[in-house]
Design an enzyme around this catalytic site. Structure first.
Site, mmCIF file in Angstrom:
data_model
loop_
_atom_site.group_PDB
_atom_site.id
_atom_site.type_symbol
_atom_site.label_atom_id
_atom_site.label_comp_id
_atom_site.label_asym_id
_atom_site.label_seq_id
_atom_site.Cartn_x
_atom_site.Cartn_y
_atom_site.Cartn_z
ATOM 1 N N THR A 87 0.863 -1.173 0.000
ATOM 2 C CA THR A 87 0.000 0.000 0.000
ATOM 3 C C THR A 87 0.900 1.224 0.000
ATOM 4 O O THR A 87 1.985 1.198 0.583
ATOM 5 C CB THR A 87 -0.914 0.030 1.243
ATOM 6 N N CYS A 201 -2.249 4.857 -5.137
ATOM 7 C CA CYS A 201 -2.983 3.963 -4.238
ATOM 8 C C CYS A 201 -3.058 2.645 -4.981
ATOM 9 O O CYS A 201 -3.374 2.626 -6.182
ATOM 10 C CB CYS A 201 -4.372 4.501 -3.927
#
Length: 236
Positions: A87, A201
Site C-alpha cells: 500500500t 494507491c
C-alpha cells in the site's frame, strides 16, 4: 545449475483487493523470467484492514506502525529476504518498519521514482488517499530525494479520489461514474503540465488504466511488484 531465488515478504490486506494483484503480478513476473512451472517464493502477512483504517482515521500512526512492524518481524522470522508494504499510504510508517527488521524494505516511492527518472519525467500528478496526496511522507520523499515535482488535485477532487478508494475500491466495487470522475481529474492534472500521473494507491489500477487516457499512468502496484521480482531473481 539451480538458480537461487530470494523469498519476498508481503505485508498485505490494505486492502486485500490490491494484495491479490501483488501476488498475481509477482508470480507472473518470476514465471516470465524463469519459464516452465516456476513461480515466486512469497510469504504473506495479511492484516485486518479494519484495524489499520481505524488507526489512520484517528491519526494514531505510531500504533499503526507498531502493527506493521510486528508483521514485518513475523515475515523475517518466517524466512523472508525482503519486505514490501502493499500500500502507498502505510509507507508513512516505513521508517518504523525498517527499524524493526534486518532485511531490506523495498520502498514503493523509490520504485516509482526510478521509473520517473528513467522516463525523464520532471513533473507528475499524484492520486491516492488524502494522506498520500496531502502529507509529506510521500510527496516530500520523492521531491527531495529525486528532484521530481509532484502536483495534486484540488481539495474537492482530492476528497472524491479519497472517498472512492475507501468506499468503493477497497470493497471491490468499480463504478462507471467514479471512473469518469477520475478521468476528469487526470485530465485536469495533465492540463496543469503533468507529464504523467502516479496511481498512488494500489487499488486505483482497478478503476483506470493506460488505455483510458493519453497521458502516461504509473501503476504503483505493477511497479512495486516488478521491484519485488527484480529483487527475488537477483540473488547474489
Amino acid at each position: 545449475m539451480k538458480r537461487e531465488v530470494r523469498k519476498v515478504g508481503l505485508i498485505g490486506g490494505m486492502s486485500w483487493e490490491s494484495t491479490q494483484l501483488y501476488y498475481r503480478l509477482i508470480n507472473q513476473g518470476v514465471n516470465r523470467c524463469l519459464g516452465g512451472l516456476h513461480s515466486a517464493e512469497i510469504i504473506l502477512y495479511s492484516v485486518d484492514f479494519y484495524k489499520v483504517e481505524k488507526l489512520q482515521r484517528s491519526g494514531n500512526w505510531d500504533e499503526a506502525g507498531y502493527l506493521l512492524a510486528q508483521a514485518a518481524k513475523a515475515l523475517e522470522a518466517a524466512g523472508a529476504d525482503c519486505i514490501l508494504i502493499c500500500t502507498n499510504t502505510m509507507h508513512k510508517v516505513a521508517d518504523q518498519v525498517t527499524a524493526s527488521v534486518d532485511i531490506p524494505l523495498l520502498h514503493i516511492a523509490d520504485a516509482v521514482a526510478e521509473v520517473l527518472l528513467r522516463d525523464k519525467v520532471n513533473k507528475v500528478g499524484l492520486l491516492g488517499t488524502a494522506f498520500t496526496m496531502e502529507q509529506d511522507f510521500y510527496r516530500k520523499y520523492i521531491q527531495e530525494k529525486y528532484g521530481i515535482n509532484l502536483i495534486v488535485p484540488t481539495a474537492p477532487d482530492r476528497e472524491i479520489v479519497h472517498r472512492v478508494i475507501y468506499e468503493e475500491l477497497c470493497k471491490g466495487k468499480v463504478e462507471v461514474a467514479s471512473k469518469q470522475q477520475y478521468l476528469r481529474i487526470i485530465h485536469s492534472l495533465s492540463a496543469q503540465g503533468a507529464d504523467g500521473v502516479i496511481l498512488g494507491c494500489t487499488e486505483i489500477g482497478m478503476l483506470v488504466s493506460k488505455e483510458d487516457v493519453t497521458i502516461p499512468l504509473l501503476d504503483t502496484t505493477q511497479i512495486h511488484a516488478n521491484k519485488a521480482v527484480e529483487f527475488s531473481l537477483n540473488a547474489s
